[in-house]
Design a protein around this motif. Structure first.
Motif, PDB file in Angstrom:
ATOM      1  N   ALA A 275       2.921  -2.205 -13.879  1.00  0.00           N
ATOM      2  CA  ALA A 275       1.204  -2.738 -13.126  1.00  0.00           C
ATOM      3  C   ALA A 275       1.103  -3.583 -11.935  1.00  0.00           C
ATOM      4  N   LEU A 276       2.567  -4.377 -11.341  1.00  0.00           N
ATOM      5  CA  LEU A 276       2.447  -5.183 -10.590  1.00  0.00           C
ATOM      6  C   LEU A 276       2.902  -4.147  -9.186  1.00  0.00           C
ATOM      7  N   LEU A 277       3.488  -2.974  -9.264  1.00  0.00           N
ATOM      8  CA  LEU A 277       3.670  -2.240  -8.494  1.00  0.00           C
ATOM      9  C   LEU A 277       2.422  -1.429  -8.182  1.00  0.00           C
ATOM     10  N   VAL A 278       1.572  -0.833  -8.852  1.00  0.00           N
ATOM     11  CA  VAL A 278       0.248  -0.608  -8.077  1.00  0.00           C
ATOM     12  C   VAL A 278      -0.785  -1.679  -8.040  1.00  0.00           C
ATOM     13  N   HIS A 279      -1.008  -2.728  -8.679  1.00  0.00           N
ATOM     14  CA  HIS A 279      -1.415  -3.876  -7.594  1.00  0.00           C
ATOM     15  C   HIS A 279      -1.112  -4.036  -6.004  1.00  0.00           C
ATOM     16  N   LEU A 280       0.148  -4.540  -6.159  1.00  0.00           N
ATOM     17  CA  LEU A 280       0.935  -4.484  -4.305  1.00  0.00           C
ATOM     18  C   LEU A 280       0.180  -3.237  -3.477  1.00  0.00           C
ATOM     19  N   PHE A 281      -0.199  -2.145  -4.634  1.00  0.00           N
ATOM     20  CA  PHE A 281      -0.412  -0.346  -3.495  1.00  0.00           C
ATOM     21  C   PHE A 281      -1.837  -0.660  -3.105  1.00  0.00           C
ATOM     22  N   CYS A 282      -2.095  -1.660  -4.369  1.00  0.00           N
ATOM     23  CA  CYS A 282      -4.227  -1.371  -3.717  1.00  0.00           C
ATOM     24  C   CYS A 282      -4.338  -2.481  -2.980  1.00  0.00           C
ATOM     25  N   LEU A 283      -3.565  -3.883  -2.858  1.00  0.00           N
ATOM     26  CA  LEU A 283      -3.760  -4.981  -2.226  1.00  0.00           C
ATOM     27  C   LEU A 283      -3.230  -4.880  -0.783  1.00  0.00           C
ATOM     28  N   GLY A 284      -1.968  -3.689  -1.275  1.00  0.00           N
ATOM     29  CA  GLY A 284      -1.936  -3.584   1.308  1.00  0.00           C
ATOM     30  C   GLY A 284      -2.721  -2.660   1.556  1.00  0.00           C
ATOM     31  N   ILE A 285      -3.017  -1.444   0.191  1.00  0.00           N
ATOM     32  CA  ILE A 285      -4.344  -0.879   1.262  1.00  0.00           C
ATOM     33  C   ILE A 285      -5.133  -1.229   1.903  1.00  0.00           C
ATOM     34  N   SER A 286      -6.116  -2.759   1.016  1.00  0.00           N
ATOM     35  CA  SER A 286      -7.173  -2.966   0.959  1.00  0.00           C
ATOM     36  C   SER A 286      -6.335  -3.927   2.196  1.00  0.00           C
ATOM     37  N   LEU A 287      -5.474  -4.614   2.369  1.00  0.00           N
ATOM     38  CA  LEU A 287      -5.794  -5.568   3.680  1.00  0.00           C
ATOM     39  C   LEU A 287      -4.866  -4.342   4.362  1.00  0.00           C
ATOM     40  N   LEU A 288      -4.729  -3.073   4.436  1.00  0.00           N
ATOM     41  CA  LEU A 288      -4.310  -2.263   5.572  1.00  0.00           C
ATOM     42  C   LEU A 288      -5.583  -1.843   6.256  1.00  0.00           C
ATOM     43  N   LEU A 289      -6.284  -2.023   5.482  1.00  0.00           N
ATOM     44  CA  LEU A 289      -7.866  -1.105   5.701  1.00  0.00           C
ATOM     45  C   LEU A 289      -8.971  -2.522   6.441  1.00  0.00           C
ATOM     46  N   ALA A 290      -8.905  -3.033   6.147  1.00  0.00           N
ATOM     47  CA  ALA A 290      -9.032  -4.578   6.966  1.00  0.00           C
ATOM     48  C   ALA A 290      -8.796  -4.660   8.113  1.00  0.00           C
ATOM     49  N   LEU A 291      -7.530  -4.294   8.282  1.00  0.00           N
ATOM     50  CA  LEU A 291      -6.205  -5.099   9.631  1.00  0.00           C
ATOM     51  C   LEU A 291      -7.517  -3.452  10.906  1.00  0.00           C
ATOM     52  N   LEU A 292      -7.054  -2.491  10.500  1.00  0.00           N
ATOM     53  CA  LEU A 292      -7.675  -1.454  10.783  1.00  0.00           C
ATOM     54  C   LEU A 292      -8.709  -1.483  11.636  1.00  0.00           C
ATOM     55  N   MET A 293      -9.544  -2.116  10.488  1.00  0.00           N
ATOM     56  CA  MET A 293     -10.991  -2.287  10.916  1.00  0.00           C
ATOM     57  C   MET A 293     -11.360  -3.542  12.080  1.00  0.00           C
TER      58      MET A 293
END
Length: 316
Positions: A275-293
């Motif tokens: 669950a932590l691996l999946v959690h970090l993946f989703c967290l990373g995607i969310s923050l990466l999208l915010a950074l790109l925007m």
């Protein structure tokens, strides 16, 4: 005396948030059993990670559409601007402890829509109420272990939201006005039925991503059926909404995944790591999208010209 411009301060605050997110990843990576996580990561086909990334990004598009609908009475904005607001608000909610980042929502909508504090706070309460009702409804569908009393408490707001039409709610609020002051917070006359559908679609996509990744990662370790994986994903999302966790819901999210999975305690560490691996993946995607925007829009987002507000049809 040298004065720092507000624009520079906002840009520095954004960099500070991104630095905090990077530090969070480094700290978590040092605490984990990296060989097992790396093995799990490689065991997931790249097309699954790509599909999960695209699906997770779609959840923000649904939320941006929902934001536009929420405030279209006030001002029409582009989907791109709405997406920027949603991603910034989500990043603040992730990085700040005890969900204090939710306060970023009224600050952003006041900037973009020129809304008042009461309007922005009422909107935030309503959106979160919708999310809680939808998650409660999904809990009734995918978590059959709830006792009858808990199921009744969860079903009550669902029935109120789905069966009580706008006109009846309006009459009820008008009848209670002056007697129960706080009841007016529950009245949201600008809501439309599609708001419920957009909230439902957002949560279904998020739960589907987490459930699929848990299934693939644990397929050789734990016999986790589809019902259990969906319930586990739902538990993580519910735990992440509660204002009792630190930044990014680390710890409480994994606990919610295990509690809703129905697995025994001896299997909790293995499920927690997945669950932590999946959690970090989703967290990373969310923050990466915010950074790109933020990188694409840059300071132009904060210099958005004020447009003339539309007349509020409810107050006229």
């Amino acid at each position: 005396m040298f004065k720092t411009s507000p624009l520079l301060l906002k840009f520095m605050a954004m960099l500070l948030g991104l630095a905090l997110a990077l530090w969070l990843f480094v700290w978590a990576w040092q605490k984990l059993d990296r060989p097992d996580l790396a093995q799990w990561w490689r065991a997931v086909p790249m097309w699954v990670w790509a599909a999960a990334t695209a699906t997770w990004a779609c959840t923000f598009i649904l939320r941006a559409i929902r934001l536009r609908q929420e405030w279209q009475w006030k001002r029409h904005i582009s989907l791109r601007t709405a997406l920027h607001v949603v991603l910034l608000h989500n990043s603040a909610a992730l990085l700040m402890p005890l969900r204090s980042g939710e306060l970023g929502y009224p600050l952003l909508v006041r900037k973009v829509f020129d809304a008042s504090w009461p309007e922005s706070l009422r909107s935030l309460l309503w959106l979160r109420f919708q999310d809680a009702v939808v998650l409660g409804f999904l809990a009734l569908l995918f978590w059959p272990f709830a006792p009858p009393v808990a199921a009744a408490l969860i079903a009550a707001p669902v029935l109120i939201a789905l069966l009580a039409s706008r006109q009846y709610l309006e009459k009820l609020v008008l009848a209670c006005r002056g007697r129960v002051e706080w009841f007016g917070l529950l009245w949201h006359g600008r809501d439309r039925p599609t708001g419920w559908l957009l909230s439902l679609g957002n949560w279904l996509l998020k739960i589907a991503v987490v459930a699929l990744l848990l299934q693939v990662i644990l397929q050789e370790s734990i016999s986790l059926g589809m019902q259990a994986s969906v319930s586990a994903a739902l538990g993580g999302e519910i735990a992440a909404l509660l204002p009792i966790q630190g930044p990014a819901s680390l710890g409480t999210y994994e606990t919610g995944v295990w509690l809703f999975s129905g697995l025994p305690l001896e299997q909790a560490p293995l499920l927690g790591m997945a669950a932590l691996l999946v959690h970090l993946f989703c967290l990373g995607i969310s923050l990466l999208l915010a950074l790109l925007m933020a990188a694409v829009d840059g300071p132009a987002f904060w210099r958005a010209p004020n447009e003339k507000n539309r007349v509020d049809p409810i107050q006229n």
